[in-house]
Design an enzyme around this catalytic site. Structure first.
Site, PDB file in Angstrom:
ATOM      1  N   SER A  14       0.802  -1.230   0.000  1.00 38.22           N
ATOM      2  CA  SER A  14       0.000   0.000   0.000  1.00 38.22           C
ATOM      3  C   SER A  14       0.835   1.281   0.000  1.00 38.22           C
ATOM      4  O   SER A  14       0.504   2.224  -0.734  1.00 38.22           O
ATOM      5  CB  SER A  14      -0.969  -0.008   1.177  1.00 38.22           C
ATOM      6  OG  SER A  14      -1.946  -1.010   1.008  1.00 38.22           O
ATOM      7  N   LYS A  51     -10.168  -5.534  10.184  1.00 38.85           N
ATOM      8  CA  LYS A  51     -11.267  -4.932   9.419  1.00 38.85           C
ATOM      9  C   LYS A  51     -12.582  -4.899  10.198  1.00 38.85           C
ATOM     10  O   LYS A  51     -13.358  -3.951  10.075  1.00 38.85           O
ATOM     11  CB  LYS A  51     -11.449  -5.660   8.086  1.00 38.85           C
ATOM     12  CG  LYS A  51     -10.305  -5.424   7.105  1.00 38.85           C
ATOM     13  CD  LYS A  51     -10.590  -6.093   5.776  1.00 38.85           C
ATOM     14  CE  LYS A  51      -9.441  -5.869   4.795  1.00 38.85           C
ATOM     15  NZ  LYS A  51      -9.729  -6.435   3.469  1.00 38.85           N
ATOM     16  N   ASN A  56     -12.261  -1.347   5.209  1.00 37.97           N
ATOM     17  CA  ASN A  56     -10.843  -1.295   4.838  1.00 37.97           C
ATOM     18  C   ASN A  56     -10.359   0.135   4.610  1.00 37.97           C
ATOM     19  O   ASN A  56      -9.180   0.361   4.398  1.00 37.97           O
ATOM     20  CB  ASN A  56     -10.577  -2.149   3.592  1.00 37.97           C
ATOM     21  CG  ASN A  56     -10.994  -1.452   2.306  1.00 37.97           C
ATOM     22  OD1 ASN A  56     -11.946  -0.681   2.285  1.00 37.97           O
ATOM     23  ND2 ASN A  56     -10.292  -1.744   1.223  1.00 37.97           N
ATOM     24  N   ASP A  62     -13.021  -3.036  -1.153  1.00 38.21           N
ATOM     25  CA  ASP A  62     -12.503  -4.294  -1.704  1.00 38.21           C
ATOM     26  C   ASP A  62     -13.332  -4.766  -2.894  1.00 38.21           C
ATOM     27  O   ASP A  62     -12.800  -5.113  -3.950  1.00 38.21           O
ATOM     28  CB  ASP A  62     -12.477  -5.383  -0.628  1.00 38.21           C
ATOM     29  CG  ASP A  62     -11.374  -5.174   0.393  1.00 38.21           C
ATOM     30  OD1 ASP A  62     -10.341  -4.570   0.041  1.00 38.21           O
ATOM     31  OD2 ASP A  62     -11.536  -5.609   1.547  1.00 38.21           O
ATOM     32  N   GLY A  82     -16.327 -19.422  -1.371  1.00 35.21           N
ATOM     33  CA  GLY A  82     -15.958 -18.912  -0.057  1.00 35.21           C
ATOM     34  C   GLY A  82     -17.060 -18.031   0.506  1.00 35.21           C
ATOM     35  O   GLY A  82     -17.830 -17.418  -0.245  1.00 35.21           O
ATOM     36  N   ASN A  87     -19.491 -22.829  -0.425  1.00 33.45           N
ATOM     37  CA  ASN A  87     -18.532 -22.823   0.679  1.00 33.45           C
ATOM     38  C   ASN A  87     -18.459 -24.226   1.265  1.00 33.45           C
ATOM     39  O   ASN A  87     -19.410 -25.004   1.169  1.00 33.45           O
ATOM     40  CB  ASN A  87     -18.994 -21.815   1.749  1.00 33.45           C
ATOM     41  CG  ASN A  87     -17.935 -21.563   2.802  1.00 33.45           C
ATOM     42  OD1 ASN A  87     -16.839 -21.108   2.487  1.00 33.45           O
ATOM     43  ND2 ASN A  87     -18.247 -21.868   4.052  1.00 33.45           N
ATOM     44  N   ARG A  88     -17.321 -24.551   1.871  1.00 32.18           N
ATOM     45  CA  ARG A  88     -17.196 -25.865   2.519  1.00 32.18           C
ATOM     46  C   ARG A  88     -18.296 -26.062   3.552  1.00 32.18           C
ATOM     47  O   ARG A  88     -18.855 -27.147   3.680  1.00 32.18           O
ATOM     48  CB  ARG A  88     -15.819 -26.004   3.179  1.00 32.18           C
ATOM     49  CG  ARG A  88     -14.660 -26.138   2.203  1.00 32.18           C
ATOM     50  CD  ARG A  88     -13.333 -26.168   2.951  1.00 32.18           C
ATOM     51  NE  ARG A  88     -12.189 -26.077   2.051  1.00 32.18           N
ATOM     52  CZ  ARG A  88     -11.544 -27.126   1.535  1.00 32.18           C
ATOM     53  NH1 ARG A  88     -11.954 -28.349   1.813  1.00 32.18           N
ATOM     54  NH2 ARG A  88     -10.498 -26.954   0.742  1.00 32.18           N
TER      55      ARG A  88
END
Length: 292
Positions: free
Chosen positions: A27, A76, A97, A113, A137, A161-162
């Site tokens: 950044s 965050k 963020n 994001d 995810g 997602n799992r």
């Protein structure tokens, strides 16, 4: 002999990124480049905040004249809780963020994001309208991108997602947005039950960092499918290597998302959005050099 009038140099507007760890952060380099591009005078530093001392570090920074800050892992959610006002994206993401210190001393929080992701996707793929999109995810990275993807008018957004319940929880939350405007576009599907080819597959998990893969069927990848991994590196990520092996038309890593979200943050603070292409090329070249 008369004394020369004293000339005071105005203090630089100060910005920073807070994280732990933070030594790897790109950044400061990115925002330094943006400042040069837009002829802005400012300073931007990386600050290592103690795991149990983020709020104290942030408030000390603002009290010392800081104007704005970026926040990365693991702070965050803490940043979100500290804000006095929030953007719609930040509210729904449950994470922040980008922080701005307003003139009245209050803190405004945003989440750029997802905006950075969509900007990078559009740069590579053109319009996202009507595309069938799979988001892999259901953590913070995924959550921050759902509203911007929906606003980009994707045709369908399937979240997998799992742990299926986490994907369903996100669908339940975002189905309520704007009086259910997006409810017919959202669906949670377990990884084992995914069917049909997607136009775009986005991996929001950090599995690639460990060289691992989400358990996805190759049947979701067609010869026109684009695959996007939010992780990045000098070489294609594990996920993008897998996607190419399955015949994906195009693979993209998350370096452009990193630069894109930074550009959105910079625009919030300075009122001008910098072009990202030159900075992205510099970073890509630097990754290659550092890997040698």
């Amino acid at each position: 002999m008369t004394d020369m009038p004293s000339v005071t140099t105005p203090a630089l507007d100060r910005y920073a990124v807070f994280g732990n760890p933070i030594g790897h952060s790109k950044s400061p380099f990115i925002h330094g480049q943006f400042a040069s591009l837009t002829q802005q005078t400012l300073s931007y530093e990386a600050i290592l905040a103690p795991i149990d001392g983020f709020e104290a570090s942030l408030r000390a920074f603002f009290q010392a004249g800081g104007k704005g800050a970026n926040v990365t892992v693991p702070f965050k959610e803490q940043a979100f809780a500290l804000c006095d006002s929030l953007s719609a994206e930040a509210t729904l993401a449950g994470a922040v963020n980008t922080l701005s210190l307003l003139a009245d001393g209050t803190i405004y929080g945003d989440n750029t994001d997802g905006l950075g992701l969509v900007a990078d996707l559009v740069r590579h793929l053109g319009s996202l309208q009507h595309k069938r999109v799979l988001l892999v995810g259901a953590g913070g990275a995924a959550r921050g991108c759902i509203l911007p993807l929906l606003k980009a008018e994707v045709g369908q957004l399937v979240i997998t997602n799992r742990t299926q319940s986490k994907a369903q929880a996100l669908v339940d939350i975002f189905s309520q947005v704007q009086e259910g405007r997006y409810s017919d576009k959202l669906q949670a599907v377990s990884m084992s039950e995914l069917s049909g080819v997607f136009d775009l597959v986005i991996n929001s998990t950090s599995a690639s960092l460990a060289g691992e893969l989400p358990p996805l069927s190759q049947s979701i990848i067609g010869n026109k499918t684009a695959c996007y991994d939010m992780m990045y590196g000098a070489k294609p990520t594990a996920f993008n290597q897998w996607a190419l092996q399955q015949g994906a038309a195009q693979v993209i890593d998350g370096l452009g998302m990193l630069v894109g979200q930074a550009a959105k943050s910079f625009a919030l603070w300075r009122g001008v959005e910098p072009d990202t292409s030159g900075v992205l090329k510099l970073l890509r070249d630097k990754l290659q050099v550092d890997a040698q």
